[in-house]
Design an enzyme around this catalytic site. Structure first.
Site, PDB file in Angstrom:
ATOM      1  N   ASP A   3     -27.997   7.758 -15.006  1.00  0.00           N
ATOM      2  CA  ASP A   3     -28.453   7.386 -16.347  1.00  0.00           C
ATOM      3  C   ASP A   3     -29.841   6.798 -16.147  1.00  0.00           C
ATOM      4  O   ASP A   3     -30.016   5.599 -16.029  1.00  0.00           O
ATOM      5  CB  ASP A   3     -27.480   6.369 -16.943  1.00  0.00           C
ATOM      6  CG  ASP A   3     -27.740   6.110 -18.415  1.00  0.00           C
ATOM      7  OD1 ASP A   3     -28.674   6.723 -18.963  1.00  0.00           O
ATOM      8  OD2 ASP A   3     -27.031   5.286 -19.018  1.00  0.00           O
ATOM      9  N   CYS A  35     -31.885   8.586 -22.384  1.00  0.00           N
ATOM     10  CA  CYS A  35     -31.899   8.346 -23.832  1.00  0.00           C
ATOM     11  C   CYS A  35     -33.337   8.553 -24.309  1.00  0.00           C
ATOM     12  O   CYS A  35     -33.959   7.670 -24.897  1.00  0.00           O
ATOM     13  CB  CYS A  35     -31.374   6.955 -24.170  1.00  0.00           C
ATOM     14  SG  CYS A  35     -32.146   5.607 -23.259  1.00  0.00           S
ATOM     15  N   ALA A  67     -26.020   1.896 -13.238  1.00  0.00           N
ATOM     16  CA  ALA A  67     -24.927   1.494 -14.119  1.00  0.00           C
ATOM     17  C   ALA A  67     -25.326   0.481 -15.172  1.00  0.00           C
ATOM     18  O   ALA A  67     -24.729   0.433 -16.250  1.00  0.00           O
ATOM     19  CB  ALA A  67     -23.772   0.941 -13.281  1.00  0.00           C
ATOM     20  N   GLY A 107     -21.636   0.555 -19.497  1.00  0.00           N
ATOM     21  CA  GLY A 107     -21.031   1.320 -20.579  1.00  0.00           C
ATOM     22  C   GLY A 107     -20.444   2.646 -20.133  1.00  0.00           C
ATOM     23  O   GLY A 107     -19.310   2.995 -20.482  1.00  0.00           O
ATOM     24  N   ARG A 163     -29.061  -6.578 -14.069  1.00  0.00           N
ATOM     25  CA  ARG A 163     -28.557  -5.678 -15.104  1.00  0.00           C
ATOM     26  C   ARG A 163     -27.053  -5.485 -14.996  1.00  0.00           C
ATOM     27  O   ARG A 163     -26.398  -5.109 -15.968  1.00  0.00           O
ATOM     28  CB  ARG A 163     -29.274  -4.325 -15.021  1.00  0.00           C
ATOM     29  CG  ARG A 163     -30.728  -4.387 -15.480  1.00  0.00           C
ATOM     30  CD  ARG A 163     -31.280  -2.994 -15.735  1.00  0.00           C
ATOM     31  NE  ARG A 163     -31.479  -2.247 -14.504  1.00  0.00           N
ATOM     32  CZ  ARG A 163     -32.635  -2.094 -13.892  1.00  0.00           C
ATOM     33  NH1 ARG A 163     -33.725  -2.673 -14.384  1.00  0.00           N
ATOM     34  NH2 ARG A 163     -32.738  -1.390 -12.787  1.00  0.00           N
TER      35      ARG A 163
END
Length: 432
Positions: A308, A361, A239, A243, A267
């Site tokens: 993610d 990403c 996480a 976001g 984080r």
């Protein structure tokens, strides 16, 4: 500071960045501390110059025939700012803290502004060692994709459905000339020109009150493709700052439960204030506690597990242009190992019929389709969901044309979708 002094300072910052292999942001911060006379506008202008130079470091060095900080900066003034040789010469007078005057060779190079014969990694402004990976990902389009990643990114915002709709957000931010994002139905975009400063969103009431969050449209799309529904059990396994947790919670209408976890508790630190500001009430933060299995009770229970995944971040080069020059081959190997580990961990929490949403990403095939192929080889109870089906079910059928040609999933990029670079794949657990 006058424009010439700012230019000289930016060249100095580039030199320290290159010599010490440090992030530009850190060098800029240290420069500001030791040059107290520089005001906030001066520091912002110097930062913009330094980042612009990092965006086009390879092509600027080619144009100038000089890869020194000065050569790269002069080339960036031509390539990014569009200044002609005469205008650049006016900034380089060699006095009053200005850079030294242009040489005859520099002036000739600036006037020619030629990339004739340049290879793809120069045209695309990315490290030469990554050329095989970009060729594998993009083929003949590698140089064009890289060039798109070297341009400035717009500011994208996600409208928080728990606080209002897009029409309300557009009205609240009308003074910033917002427009709707082309793909995400909950996105707003604030375009920026080459010399525009980034809006200070923290000072905007719409942001402070939780109506909007800063989030690239590609990241919004990734969350939408998760198809999170009210009443479901959802785990955001990596996480970070939260976001996508916020985006999923809004899709769920605060009904059901979303768990935000990360292997590094530091984080997760920003997530608490963000959840409160967004009025999210169905989220639990599961921070690590030593060797304790803080997610053990979720085994086999989740409708959706979002991974993610840790990656090289190549898809974010528009926002972090210096990161591409600090990236080393060893980092890719480390990320691949970490991805395989977290993907295997994610399967543990899926119930039969549950879905794993894998997001990076990154545009590197090694971190994307190759990882899915390896996972499917290790976990036969998983089946990939067709990209067209995934896009259509999420109400984004136009994205089907961006299905990966290398395997399951969708690929987004600045050139093709106007977003950061993302890879998104969804896998269904059918047994086990």
């Amino acid at each position: 500071m006058n424009p010439s002094a700012r230019l000289a300072a930016a060249i100095e910052v580039l030199g320290v960045t290159e010599e010490q292999r440090r992030p530009v942001a850190e060098v800029l911060r240290d420069w500001g501390r030791t040059h107290r006379f520089a005001g906030s506008k001066d520091r912002a202008a110097i930062a913009d110059l330094a980042y612009d130079a990092m965006r086009v470091r390879a092509s600027s060095a080619w144009v100038m025939g000089d890869d020194s900080p000065r050569g790269v900066m002069l080339g960036a003034l031509r390539r990014v700012r569009g200044l002609d040789a005469e205008a650049i010469a006016g900034l380089c007078q060699g006095q009053d803290h200005a850079p030294a005057a242009l040489t005859a060779g520099e002036r000739a190079r600036l006037e020619a502004d030629s990339l004739d014969g340049a290879p793809a990694h120069v045209l695309g402004d990315y490290p030469e060692w990554l050329a095989p990976s970009l060729d594998a990902a993009f083929g003949d389009e590698a140089g064009h994709e890289g060039a798109a990643l070297s341009r400035r990114a717009p500011v994208d915002l996600r409208v928080n459905g728990l606080k209002g709709d897009r029409a309300k957000a557009l009205r609240a931010l009308a003074h910033l000339d917002p427009v709707e994002t082309p793909h995400s139905p909950v996105g707003i975009r604030l375009a920026r020109g080459a010399n525009d400063r980034t809006p200070a969103m923290v000072a905007e009431p719409a942001y402070a009150k939780g109506l909007v969050e800063v989030q690239d449209e590609g990241s919004q799309i990734a969350a939408l493709l998760g198809e999170a529904m009210p009443g479901q059990q959802v785990l955001d396994l990596c996480a970070g700052g939260g976001g996508k947790t916020l985006a999923l919670a809004a899709q769920m209408g605060n009904k059901g439960q979303i768990y935000a976890a990360d292997s590094d508790g530091r984080r997760l630190a920003p997530i608490y204030d963000r959840l409160a500001r967004a009025d999210v009430r169905n989220a639990q933060v599961r921070a690590p506690r030593g060797e304790a299995d803080v997610l053990g009770d979720l085994a086999g229970r989740c409708d959706l597990v979002l991974v993610d995944a840790p990656c090289t971040g190549t898809g974010t080069w528009r926002r972090n242009p210096d990161a591409k020059w600090r990236l080393r081959p060893g980092a890719l190997e480390q990320r691949i190992k970490a991805q395989d580990e977290v993907l295997d961990q994610a399967v543990r929490f899926l119930k039969p019929g549950g879905r794993l949403l894998f997001v990076t990403c990154s545009f590197l095939k090694e971190e994307n389709e190759d990882r899915v192929a390896a996972l499917l080889g290790r976990q036969p109870e998983l089946l990939p969901i067709d990209a067209a089906v995934l896009a259509t079910r999420a109400g984004l059928p136009a994205l089907a044309e961006h299905a990966s040609r290398h395997g399951p999933g969708l690929r987004l990029s600045p050139l093709r979708t106007g977003t950061d670079g993302f890879y998104i794949a969804s896998l269904l657990r059918v047994a086990g």
